[in-house]
Design a protein around this motif. Structure first.
Motif, mmCIF file in Angstrom:
data_model
loop_
_atom_site.group_PDB
_atom_site.id
_atom_site.type_symbol
_atom_site.label_atom_id
_atom_site.label_comp_id
_atom_site.label_asym_id
_atom_site.label_seq_id
_atom_site.Cartn_x
_atom_site.Cartn_y
_atom_site.Cartn_z
ATOM 1 N N TYR A 45 63.336 -3.014 19.985
ATOM 2 C CA TYR A 45 63.373 -3.398 21.391
ATOM 3 C C TYR A 45 64.438 -2.603 22.135
ATOM 4 O O TYR A 45 65.506 -2.303 21.597
ATOM 5 N N ARG A 46 64.123 -2.284 23.399
ATOM 6 C CA ARG A 46 65.068 -1.637 24.304
ATOM 7 C C ARG A 46 65.013 -2.348 25.650
ATOM 8 O O ARG A 46 64.079 -3.102 25.918
ATOM 9 N N LEU A 47 66.014 -2.074 26.492
ATOM 10 C CA LEU A 47 65.991 -2.641 27.831
ATOM 11 C C LEU A 47 64.762 -2.135 28.566
ATOM 12 O O LEU A 47 64.400 -0.957 28.468
ATOM 13 N N ARG A 97 72.013 -16.784 25.064
ATOM 14 C CA ARG A 97 71.302 -15.910 24.135
ATOM 15 C C ARG A 97 70.666 -14.731 24.863
ATOM 16 O O ARG A 97 70.685 -13.593 24.377
ATOM 17 N N VAL A 98 70.090 -15.003 26.025
ATOM 18 C CA VAL A 98 69.485 -13.927 26.819
ATOM 19 C C VAL A 98 70.550 -12.905 27.202
ATOM 20 O O VAL A 98 70.352 -11.688 27.060
ATOM 21 N N LEU A 155 61.116 -12.214 26.880
ATOM 22 C CA LEU A 155 61.807 -11.223 27.709
ATOM 23 C C LEU A 155 60.929 -9.999 27.941
ATOM 24 O O LEU A 155 60.911 -9.427 29.033
ATOM 25 N N GLY A 156 60.190 -9.621 26.906
ATOM 26 C CA GLY A 156 59.294 -8.487 27.044
ATOM 27 C C GLY A 156 58.157 -8.773 28.012
ATOM 28 O O GLY A 156 57.785 -7.921 28.826
ATOM 29 N N ALA A 157 57.600 -9.964 27.954
ATOM 30 C CA ALA A 157 56.500 -10.337 28.836
ATOM 31 C C ALA A 157 56.924 -10.339 30.302
ATOM 32 O O ALA A 157 56.094 -10.158 31.202
ATOM 33 N N ASN A 158 58.224 -10.500 30.542
ATOM 34 C CA ASN A 158 58.745 -10.509 31.907
ATOM 35 C C ASN A 158 59.336 -9.164 32.320
ATOM 36 O O ASN A 158 60.002 -9.070 33.355
#
Length: 251
Positions: A62-64, A9-10, A47-50
Motif C-alpha cells: 500500500y501507498r498513499l 489507527r488511520v 482507506l483504499g476504497a475512499n
C-alpha cells in the motif's frame, strides 16, 4: 473499538506510509499497529476504497493515494511561507543550478512543502510531501537550532535513528552540532540522510524563531566540501530575503 482508537489507527497508517515511499504490506502495517492482519486488511481496504491509499496489484503493498496528494497540495498552497518564499527558492536554484527545497517541522520530522528543480541532467526526485527525521537533515538541524529550546531538548532525550553510517545519533554530539549551527547561521548534511546526498540549509525566521528552512541539495560530486561555505552564504541570503518578506506580510 472506540472511534478515537479508529481515528488514531488511520493517522498512524497515513504517517507510516508517508515515511515509506516504497509502500508497506499488510503484515508490516499490522505489526506496527499491533493488530491482527485481518483487522489491518479491513482498515486498509476501507482507506483504499475512499482514495486515501493505493494498492500495488503486483506486490500487494500500500501507498498513499491520489486523494491524499490532492488534499496535501491544497494545504501546502495555503501555507503563507510557501508563497512568500517561492521567489527566493527560484532565485537560489538559478544561482546554484541545484535543487532547492522549503521545509517545515512536524514533531520529530521535517516535511518538504515546496521544491524548485533546475535544468540539470541529474537532479533529486520531488520531495514535496516527503517526511525526514529532523536530526538527519540540514533543514531539520536548522529548525531545531533556531526553534524552541524545549523541542530540541525533547528530541535529544531519546535515541536518534541511524539512517546511514554518517548519521549523528549521539545526543551530546548533536547538541554540539546545533550550537555550531546557531553560531554560523546554517547547517550542512553530507550523507547523513542518504548516502551521497549533500544539503545546506538556513532558517526562515520570524521574531528570531525558525518557521521554515530553505536548503540546497545535490549529489556529493557536485557539492564538494570545499564549496559548502560559499553555497551557505547564498542559502543564508535567500532565507534572509524570505524572512524579510514574511515580516512585511505581518506588518
Amino acid at each position: 473499538m472506540r472511534s478515537t482508537d479508529a481515528v488514531q489507527r488511520v493517522v498512524t497508517v497515513l504517517d507510516m506510509l508517508g515515511e515509506s515511499p516504497d509502500g508497506l504490506g499488510v503484515g508490516e502495517i499490522a505489526r506496527r499497529l499491533e493488530v491482527h492482519p485481518s483487522t489491518a486488511s479491513r482498515l486498509l481496504a476501507t482507506l483504499g476504497a475512499n482514495g486515501l491509499l493505493d494498492r500495488d496489484g503486483a506486490t500487494g503493498r500500500y501507498r498513499l493515494g491520489s486523494r491524499i496528494v490532492g488534499l496535501a497540495a491544497a494545504t501546502v498552497d495555503r501555507l503563507p511561507v510557501v508563497s512568500q518564499a517561492r521567489p527566493d527558492l527560484e532565485r537560489l536554484s538559478r544561482a546554484t543550478s541545484e535543487t532547492v527545497n522549503l521545509a517545515i517541522r512536524d514533531g520529530s520530522h521535517v516535511v518538504y512543502v515546496d521544491q524548485v528543480t533546475p535544468a540539470q541532467t541529474v537532479v533529486m526526485a520531488s520531495w514535496v510531501g516527503r517526511r525526514s527525521p529532523v536530526h538527519a537533515s540540514s533543514s531539520g538541524k536548522v529548525l531545531l537550532a533556531f526553534g524552541a529550546e524545549t523541542a530540541s531538548a525533547q528530541l535529544l532525550s531519546q535515541p536518534l535513528e541511524r539512517l546511514t553510517p554518517h548519521t549523528v545519533t549521539d545526543p551530546e554530539r548533536m547538541s554540539e552540532v546545533l550550537r555550531k549551527v546557531r553560531r554560523q547561521g546554517y547547517a550542512a548534511s553530507a550523507g547523513e540522510l542518504e548516502e551521497g546526498l549533500v544539503t545546506i540549509a538556513a532558517p526562515v525566521l520570524i521574531d528570531g524563531t525558525a518557521v521554515a528552512a530553505i536548503s540546497v541539495s545535490g549529489p556529493a560530486y557536485r557539492l564538494p566540501a570545499r564549496d559548502v561555505p560559499s553555497l551557505a552564504h547564498q542559502v543564508i541570503d535567500a532565507a534572509a530575503a524570505a524572512s524579510h518578506r514574511m515580516a512585511g506580510r505581518r506588518g
